[in-house]
Design a protein around this motif. Structure first.
Motif, PDB file in Angstrom:
ATOM      1  N   VAL A   5      -0.810  10.083   1.767  1.00 53.66           N
ATOM      2  CA  VAL A   5      -0.435   8.840   1.425  1.00 53.66           C
ATOM      3  C   VAL A   5      -0.354   8.588   0.235  1.00 53.66           C
ATOM      4  O   VAL A   5      -1.317   9.015  -0.662  1.00 53.66           O
ATOM      5  N   ASP A  37       0.743   5.166  11.522  1.00 55.71           N
ATOM      6  CA  ASP A  37       1.198   5.195   9.973  1.00 55.71           C
ATOM      7  C   ASP A  37       1.347   3.657   9.681  1.00 55.71           C
ATOM      8  O   ASP A  37       0.910   3.278   8.670  1.00 55.71           O
ATOM      9  N   MET A  75       4.143   6.767   3.096  1.00 60.75           N
ATOM     10  CA  MET A  75       3.055   7.269   4.209  1.00 60.75           C
ATOM     11  C   MET A  75       3.478   8.732   4.578  1.00 60.75           C
ATOM     12  O   MET A  75       2.705   9.614   5.215  1.00 60.75           O
ATOM     13  N   ALA A  87      -0.864   1.583   6.965  1.00 65.78           N
ATOM     14  CA  ALA A  87      -0.164   1.124   5.759  1.00 65.78           C
ATOM     15  C   ALA A  87      -0.489  -0.480   5.841  1.00 65.78           C
ATOM     16  O   ALA A  87      -0.891  -1.177   4.482  1.00 65.78           O
ATOM     17  N   ARG A 136      -5.454  11.121   3.226  1.00 59.43           N
ATOM     18  CA  ARG A 136      -5.808  10.473   4.347  1.00 59.43           C
ATOM     19  C   ARG A 136      -7.297  10.265   4.844  1.00 59.43           C
ATOM     20  O   ARG A 136      -8.012  11.085   4.162  1.00 59.43           O
ATOM     21  N   ILE A 175       4.348   1.902  -0.632  1.00 57.70           N
ATOM     22  CA  ILE A 175       3.303   2.624   0.100  1.00 57.70           C
ATOM     23  C   ILE A 175       4.165   3.821   0.915  1.00 57.70           C
ATOM     24  O   ILE A 175       4.857   3.497   1.849  1.00 57.70           O
ATOM     25  N   GLU A 178      -9.466   4.974   3.433  1.00 55.53           N
ATOM     26  CA  GLU A 178      -8.507   4.344   2.739  1.00 55.53           C
ATOM     27  C   GLU A 178      -9.011   3.245   1.967  1.00 55.53           C
ATOM     28  O   GLU A 178      -8.685   2.969   0.716  1.00 55.53           O
TER      29      GLU A 178
END
Length: 254
Positions: free
Chosen positions: A187, A154, A181, A158, A202, A179, A205
């Motif tokens: 997200v 995670d 998670m 990010a 997910r 952001i 990204e």
């Protein structure tokens, strides 16, 4: 010929040894009257001096340049420090702070995240920390400061999102506020100018960041922002706009 080479080599070694001994001797026997710090950004000079126990001048007689360097470099925010004797009892310290990338919010506690994914404590008096917030990362154990989290998926995701947005648009990066998670689930991204979240889900990204940038440019300054509840980027290049309590009937494909 061989004897001449050996003589020159021996001379070089002896010269280096004498130089090393001289430097070591000087470092351990200099008289220090004042110590100044520069290069600080996130904390005051006094904060660093206090941490390194360099405020009380009566203790300077026990210091060497190496001791000063070791103390300063133990500070969580410091990557490295150059310590120099300038003569006349004056020592200067040039601090190189670690590069902060984000603020991590976990169980109501704040931490700093470096560009190397090291988690640092958020110390009292820290300034100039207008960084995006990362929240609700999925993890197996509690956060440990002064630890690298390069294996946390995670936090790594990010960081990729942050780097991607910064690469695409410094302006959008400057407006990025959060952001989320979502503990391993979808997200969500928040931009400071708008109250609604952007759901990116997910996977893919970076591609979705490009969609976000294009949409952000399109919606900037438009009145529709006042009536939106969310933007959803989860569905294969389609952008859904949630308006008030109903889903927008149209869609845009990028």
């Amino acid at each position: 010929m061989i004897g001449r080479v050996l003589s020159i080599l021996l001379l070089v070694i002896l010269s280096g040894l004498i130089f090393y001994i001289g430097i070591t001797y000087n470092n351990n026997n200099i008289i220090i009257n004042t110590i100044t710090i520069n290069g600080n950004y996130h904390l005051t000079k006094e904060d660093y001096m206090n941490f390194a126990n360099l405020i009380d001048k009566t203790g300077y007689k026990y210091l060497s340049l190496q001791i000063i360097k070791d103390r300063i470099e133990k500070h969580p925010y410091v990557d490295k420090a150059d310590v120099r004797y300038e003569g006349s009892g004056k020592v200067t310290i040039k601090i190189y702070e670690k590069t902060f990338e984000a603020i991590l919010l976990d169980n109501q506690k704040q931490y700093l995240v470096t560009d190397k994914l090291e988690i640092l404590p958020f110390l009292s008096g820290t300034k100039n920390v207008d960084y995006p917030i990362i929240s609700n990362i999925y993890k197996k154990d509690s956060i440990k400061v002064m630890t690298f989290y390069k294996q946390n998926y995670d936090l790594l995701t990010a960081s990729k999102i942050l780097s991607g947005i910064k690469f695409i648009s410094e302006e959008l990066y400057g407006e990025l506020s959060l952001i989320d998670m979502n503990y391993g689930n979808d997200v969500m991204i928040y931009v400071s100018l708008y109250d609604y979240p952007v759901i990116i889900g997910r996977g893919n990204e970076i591609k979705k960041i490009v969609y976000l940038y294009n949409l952000w440019n399109y919606l900037k300054g438009k009145e529709i922002n006042n009536f939106m509840n969310y933007v959803d980027l989860r569905y294969n290049g389609h952008i859904y706009l949630g308006i008030q309590d109903s889903l927008f009937v149209g869609e845009q494909k990028l």
